[in-house]
Motif scaffolding. Structure first.
Motif, PDB file in Angstrom:
ATOM      1  N   THR A  33      40.014  39.338  36.426  1.00 24.13           N
ATOM      2  CA  THR A  33      39.897  38.870  37.681  1.00 24.13           C
ATOM      3  C   THR A  33      40.422  37.448  37.976  1.00 24.13           C
ATOM      4  O   THR A  33      40.540  36.710  38.702  1.00 24.13           O
ATOM      5  CB  THR A  33      38.694  38.784  38.412  1.00 24.13           C
ATOM      6  OG1 THR A  33      37.655  38.019  37.458  1.00 24.13           O
ATOM      7  CG2 THR A  33      37.920  40.204  38.433  1.00 24.13           C
ATOM      8  N   THR A  34      40.838  37.073  36.539  1.00 24.22           N
ATOM      9  CA  THR A  34      41.633  35.592  36.532  1.00 24.22           C
ATOM     10  C   THR A  34      43.025  35.851  36.101  1.00 24.22           C
ATOM     11  O   THR A  34      43.296  36.733  35.695  1.00 24.22           O
ATOM     12  CB  THR A  34      40.883  34.615  35.380  1.00 24.22           C
ATOM     13  OG1 THR A  34      41.071  35.210  34.315  1.00 24.22           O
ATOM     14  CG2 THR A  34      39.221  34.403  35.779  1.00 24.22           C
TER      15      THR A  34
ATOM     16  N   GLY B  83      36.655  37.349  34.127  1.00 25.66           N
ATOM     17  CA  GLY B  83      37.966  36.759  33.295  1.00 25.66           C
ATOM     18  C   GLY B  83      37.659  36.949  31.945  1.00 25.66           C
ATOM     19  O   GLY B  83      36.971  38.001  31.462  1.00 25.66           O
TER      20      GLY B  83
ATOM     21  N   GLU C 114      42.522  26.630  37.970  1.00 26.06           N
ATOM     22  CA  GLU C 114      42.270  28.016  36.934  1.00 26.06           C
ATOM     23  C   GLU C 114      43.745  28.734  36.970  1.00 26.06           C
ATOM     24  O   GLU C 114      44.106  29.322  36.076  1.00 26.06           O
ATOM     25  CB  GLU C 114      41.245  29.006  37.440  1.00 26.06           C
ATOM     26  CG  GLU C 114      39.810  28.371  37.197  1.00 26.06           C
ATOM     27  CD  GLU C 114      39.396  28.594  35.695  1.00 26.06           C
ATOM     28  OE1 GLU C 114      40.130  29.278  35.007  1.00 26.06           O
ATOM     29  OE2 GLU C 114      38.158  28.158  35.673  1.00 26.06           O
TER      30      GLU C 114
ATOM     31  N   PRO D 151      28.413  32.468  34.358  1.00 30.18           N
ATOM     32  CA  PRO D 151      29.838  32.310  33.927  1.00 30.18           C
ATOM     33  C   PRO D 151      29.782  31.054  32.901  1.00 30.18           C
ATOM     34  O   PRO D 151      29.058  30.495  32.686  1.00 30.18           O
ATOM     35  CB  PRO D 151      30.258  31.614  35.326  1.00 30.18           C
ATOM     36  CG  PRO D 151      29.220  31.477  36.191  1.00 30.18           C
ATOM     37  CD  PRO D 151      27.902  31.847  35.555  1.00 30.18           C
ATOM     38  N   GLY D 152      31.171  31.255  32.302  1.00 34.26           N
ATOM     39  CA  GLY D 152      31.400  30.243  31.298  1.00 34.26           C
ATOM     40  C   GLY D 152      31.464  30.654  29.690  1.00 34.26           C
ATOM     41  O   GLY D 152      30.892  31.435  29.523  1.00 34.26           O
TER      42      GLY D 152
END
Ligand SMILES: NC(=O)c1ccc[n+]([C@@H]2O[C@H](COP(=O)([O-])OP(=O)(O)OC[C@H]3O[C@@H](n4cnc5c(N)ncnc54)[C@H](O)[C@@H]3O)[C@@H](O)[C@H]2O)c1
Ligand SMILES: [Zn+2]
Length: 367
Positions: free
Chosen positions: A130-131, A105, A178, A72-73
């Motif tokens: 999904t975000t 995301g 978030e 992630p990131g």
């Protein structure tokens, strides 16, 4: 520039069960009877952990797809990750009839869309954001991309997903921070394009940490509406940058400075919208009452007073340096998107550096 089909974005958006049903039909129509074989699903560790099981609970045959998992990131949104994705495509013999499903995301939809857009001159892809930021912003509008040479989104393409599936259930595992970050882009949509949506948000966002499906949908419609009028950002689409000229510089300042708390994108944009509203009041006819309404709603919602008060003169100078470095400025002026009134935004407004500097002091001194 490539657009895979002529459909409007809002004709390919489906919610919840409808979305999974459409995905099923789409794959069936495209002769994916050997579903898993020709299907790739891009995830990061967290979307794999939290969202993949939900997807599988609707369409269990997807369990046999090739999963491409990255860390992630934002730092993963780079060329090396593209190479990793392309190697997976090669290894499992992806061809022009393959489909990539981006489940994650904005990082996943951006890098997955870009990787798909150039592999064998373009394979089809589907976005399942999904975000909240992914649902209302990143997965919409056909921009794909990666960061390159320290510049965000430096390399990319315009490329159209086949389907966009929105399932607000994914948001249950997302942190509150978030969610609030994603809400900033919804607020922006109201401010730049739709006053009645802004009014609705000021009433409803407070009580709902996860925005209702209706609010998510309305926000998506505003973005698709703007994008359809100007798909490649020659004019009107620039209004989506409201809050971002100063917001991006704040984001970089907080990222670089080890003494400062990390600011999520949406929080930096929320701050940017306050400063840019003040500038709008000064030079673009935004009424003072509107400026104050915007300022106090955002200040309270994001508890920003402390961060704003703590911005030192050095910080402000750093922000201006970052802006000068980031953007081409003509005759010592920057081009901003500024509000004329709530629900209406102008673009290409020249703003002198002195006024940007003043906005930091004015907002701080409670103007
Ligand atoms: N293409 C565009 O038009 C556009 C527009 C806006 C933003 N963006 C891009 O979007 C990116 C930011 O998107 P983002 O905020 O979604 O970041 P992100 O993709 O990094 O996701 C944020 C975090 O949430 C995790 N996550 C994702 N889904 C989750 C879930 N359901 N439950 C728990 N954790 C989950 C991710 O692993 C990540 O750690 C940036 O790279 C930005 O440049 C693109
Ligand atoms: Zn943004």
């Amino acid at each position: 520039m490539m657009h895979k089909n002529n459909k409007n974005n809002n004709q390919i958006i489906y919610f919840n069960e409808d979305g999974y049903q459409k995905l099923y039909e789409y794959l069936l129509n495209k002769n994916h009877r050997d579903y898993g074989k020709n299907l790739f699903i891009l995830v990061d560790d967290l979307s794999y952990k939290y969202c993949f099981p939900i997807l599988i609970s609707y369409l269990n045959f997807l369990d046999t797809s090739h999963i491409i998992k990255i860390s992630p990131g934002e730092q993963e949104k780079n060329l090396n990750t593209c190479i990793f994705i392309w190697k997976n495509f090669e290894k499992f013999k992806a061809n022009r009839s393959s489909v990539l499903i981006n489940l994650g995301g904005g990082v996943i939809t951006d890098i997955g869309g870009f990787s798909a857009s150039v592999f064998k001159r373009g394979i089809r892809f589907i976005n399942i954001p999904t975000t909240l930021l992914g649902m209302v912003d990143a997965s919409i509008g056909n921009k794909t991309g990666i960061n390159f040479g320290n510049i965000k989104n430096e390399i990319g393409s315009f490329y159209h997903p086949e389907l966009l599936i929105i399932d607000p259930n994914f948001l249950k595992t997302l942190s509150k921070y978030e969610i609030i970050s994603g809400q900033a882009e919804m607020i922006k949509h109201g401010l730049i394009f739709d006053k009645s949506f802004w009014i609705k948000l000021t009433k409803e966002l407070d009580d709902n940490i996860i925005p209702t499906q209706n609010l998510i949908y309305e926000s998506i419609l505003i973005k698709t509406n703007i994008v359809e009028k100007d798909p490649t950002e020659i004019g009107l689409r620039k209004i989506l940058n409201f809050g971002h000229t100063i917001g991006h510089a704040l984001e970089s300042l907080f990222m670089k400075n080890p003494n400062k708390k990390y600011l999520l994108h949406g929080v930096a944009i929320a701050m940017g919208m306050i400063y840019e509203s003040w500038i709008s009041y000064k030079i673009n006819d935004l009424h003072i009452n509107d400026y104050q309404e915007i300022k106090y709603f955002i200040l309270n919602k994001y508890s920003l007073q402390e961060i704003i008060n703590q911005l030192s003169n050095d910080d402000i100078n750093d922000i201006l340096l970052i802006m000068e470095h980031d953007k081409k400025n003509e005759n010592n002026k920057f081009l901003f998107s500024l509000l004329k009134e709530i629900g209406y935004c102008s673009y290409n407004c020249a703003v002198p550096i002195s006024l940007i500097k003043e906005s930091f002091f004015q907002v701080k001194t409670n103007h």
